[in-house]
Design a protein around this motif. Sequence first.
Motif, short mmCIF file in Angstrom:
data_model
loop_
_atom_site.label_atom_id
_atom_site.label_comp_id
_atom_site.label_asym_id
_atom_site.label_seq_id
_atom_site.Cartn_x
_atom_site.Cartn_y
_atom_site.Cartn_z
N ASP A 1 1.00 -8.13 25.37
CA ASP A 1 1.43 -6.75 25.50
C ASP A 1 1.43 -6.04 24.16
N TYR A 2 0.97 -4.83 24.19
CA TYR A 2 1.01 -3.95 23.01
C TYR A 2 2.46 -3.78 22.56
N ARG A 3 2.68 -3.93 21.27
CA ARG A 3 3.97 -3.80 20.59
C ARG A 3 4.92 -4.98 20.85
N ALA A 4 4.39 -6.06 21.42
CA ALA A 4 5.20 -7.28 21.48
C ALA A 4 5.36 -7.85 20.07
N TYR A 5 6.42 -8.61 19.87
CA TYR A 5 6.63 -9.29 18.59
C TYR A 5 6.54 -10.78 18.89
N ALA A 6 5.43 -11.39 18.48
CA ALA A 6 5.07 -12.72 18.97
C ALA A 6 5.27 -13.79 17.91
N GLU A 7 5.66 -14.95 18.39
CA GLU A 7 5.65 -16.18 17.61
C GLU A 7 4.44 -16.98 18.09
N ILE A 8 3.56 -17.33 17.16
CA ILE A 8 2.40 -18.16 17.50
C ILE A 8 2.51 -19.46 16.73
N VAL A 9 2.43 -20.56 17.45
CA VAL A 9 2.51 -21.89 16.85
C VAL A 9 1.15 -22.56 16.99
N PRO B 1 0.81 -1.22 0.00
CA PRO B 1 0.00 0.00 0.00
C PRO B 1 0.84 1.27 0.00
N ARG B 2 2.13 1.13 0.28
CA ARG B 2 3.06 2.26 0.26
C ARG B 2 4.12 2.01 -0.80
N PRO B 3 4.86 3.05 -1.21
CA PRO B 3 5.81 2.87 -2.31
C PRO B 3 7.03 2.03 -1.96
N ASN B 4 7.35 1.86 -0.67
CA ASN B 4 8.51 1.07 -0.32
C ASN B 4 8.27 -0.41 -0.62
N PRO B 5 9.31 -1.15 -1.03
CA PRO B 5 9.14 -2.56 -1.35
C PRO B 5 8.65 -3.37 -0.15
N GLN B 6 7.88 -4.42 -0.43
CA GLN B 6 7.37 -5.27 0.64
C GLN B 6 8.50 -5.91 1.43
N GLY B 7 9.65 -6.13 0.81
CA GLY B 7 10.76 -6.76 1.49
C GLY B 7 11.58 -5.82 2.36
N SER B 8 11.14 -4.55 2.45
CA SER B 8 11.90 -3.59 3.25
C SER B 8 11.69 -3.80 4.75
N TYR B 9 10.68 -4.61 5.11
CA TYR B 9 10.44 -4.94 6.52
C TYR B 9 11.12 -6.28 6.79
N HIS B 10 12.25 -6.26 7.46
CA HIS B 10 13.04 -7.48 7.65
C HIS B 10 12.55 -8.22 8.90
N TYR B 11 11.38 -8.85 8.76
CA TYR B 11 10.72 -9.48 9.90
C TYR B 11 11.58 -10.57 10.54
N GLY B 12 12.41 -11.24 9.73
CA GLY B 12 13.17 -12.36 10.25
C GLY B 12 14.38 -11.96 11.08
N LEU B 13 14.71 -10.67 11.09
CA LEU B 13 15.86 -10.20 11.86
C LEU B 13 15.45 -9.66 13.23
N ILE B 14 14.15 -9.70 13.53
CA ILE B 14 13.64 -9.16 14.79
C ILE B 14 13.48 -10.31 15.78
N ASN B 15 13.98 -10.11 16.97
CA ASN B 15 13.83 -11.14 18.01
C ASN B 15 12.40 -11.15 18.54
#
Length: 559
Positions: free
Chosen positions: A433-441, A349-363
Amino acid sequence: MHSPLQITSPHPHRFNFQAHVAFGRQTHPLWLNNTAASLRDDPYRFYNWSVTYGDIYPLGVRQQGILINGQFPGPDIHAVTNDNLFINVFNSLNESFLLSWAGIQQRRNSFEDGVFGTTCPIPPGKNFTYILQVKDQIGSFYYFPSLVFHKAAGGFGGIRILSRPLIPVPFPDPAGDYTVLIGDWYKANYTVLKTRLDRGHKLPLPDGILINGRGPGGAYFSVEQGKTYRLRICNVGLQNSLNFRIQNHKMKLVEVEGTHTLQTSYSFLDVHLGQCYSVLVTADQPAHDYYVVVSTRFTSKILTTTGVLHYSNSAGSVSGPIPGGPTIQVDWSLNQARSIRTNLSASGPRPNPQGSYHYGLINTTKTIRLANSAGQVNGKQRYAVNSVSYVAPDTPMKLADYFKIGGVFRAGSISDNPTGGGIYLDTSVLQADYRAYAEIVFQNDEDIIQSWHLDGYAFFVVGMDGGQWTTDSRNQYNLRDAVFRCTTQVYPKSWTAIYVALDNAGMWNLRSEYWARQYLGQQLYLRVYTESTSLRDEFPVPKNAILCGRASGHSTRPF
């Protein structure tokens, strides 16, 4: 009966704002909602919908269906990134009614989610105006009735969110754009199905499959030879994963629930419950008619229906055997699911590439493991998550939270790991928690396929495989180009893992898309909580909100 505002564009995947902005900045009384300061700079559209009963004949027998503006399925919603939608729904049924918006993420505004955990139903003879913003979204989605078992009677329709005019779309504009709603269907009235579930019994195999509300041979898609068309395929059914195919034609996948994908071609496409896919189909075959085929997956008895892909210069009707598809091969479907990847070079939805969010590098900061199960409670069939079978409270939990009404729910009433115990009833709310980065299995130890949807969010499907998930399973995660979507399947005796940034405060429904299971307890609410009262984090209750249960009598004026 009023039609929605219609704005046309020469490009079906982009939008010309010049004709729209002047209207969009007129004053409207509903604009005096307390979200106005946030919304007024973006265009908006108004819809008036009348929800009624009506006779329908999808499988050749008369049924009582739920119609929207006299239509089954209901009218499509066409929107553009950041548009504000005002959908005035008048309920002419003899019972309460709610619409939910599968995939529209409702930033900071779970009050408008349209499920009973957050939103009071529209009483018979009354109306309610949903105020939604398709904030930073594109793609293909659908809406549906969320109360009781209304979904088995209709009331659903397609949603398409187009890109803004300056945002590049990674494929040429197609010659046409079709909504294709597929799903299994029962000949029995939805009240009969609901009564069967209330008495503690399972539902039988559905009676057939529908394409856009029509049975065998009824759905019709017209094309011109040599041109390319977009099909937005959504499984709006109740129970079964479905396989979609078109005789002698390839389908190029281009978008999944708001994410542009690698443009892989498929002859067959598995569409699991609640999922939406966009494909491009080129009319590159000799000019006659071809079968459009939908059949059930992973069932001992395969149900099949057909539609027609009609060439405008057709020299003949459909002919030959109906093309067969995969049946119960889980490995084939699993490999196809793994092949669906994000197009890292495409803009969203924005001009930046979809791959610009490096989700796999976030703990990740939290791991949640959810296991589904089935069993008996008090002699009746129930379904559960981490042993808890959800029962609805007397008051929407989001309203109870907002007005600080005690005794409606308990945050933490469900464990964030499987307990291994027997099924019991509770109003299950999982605290996060708000703004947590969660892994859901999602762990599925049953022998049927599961499909899970999380309202208010999209997530990265980082891994799926057979057997039990362990911490070693993380070694096979896709941390580079996993598809970003809001609904995912879990194969029999298998697991699926997702990563999700919990950046949308509110009370959000996490549910099975297998609708009898959802109805009998396979769901919970994720309470993404912050103590902040800033509008940047969460909107207050809308001024036009219906208040019910123990929230009746409270004021919707700001505190």
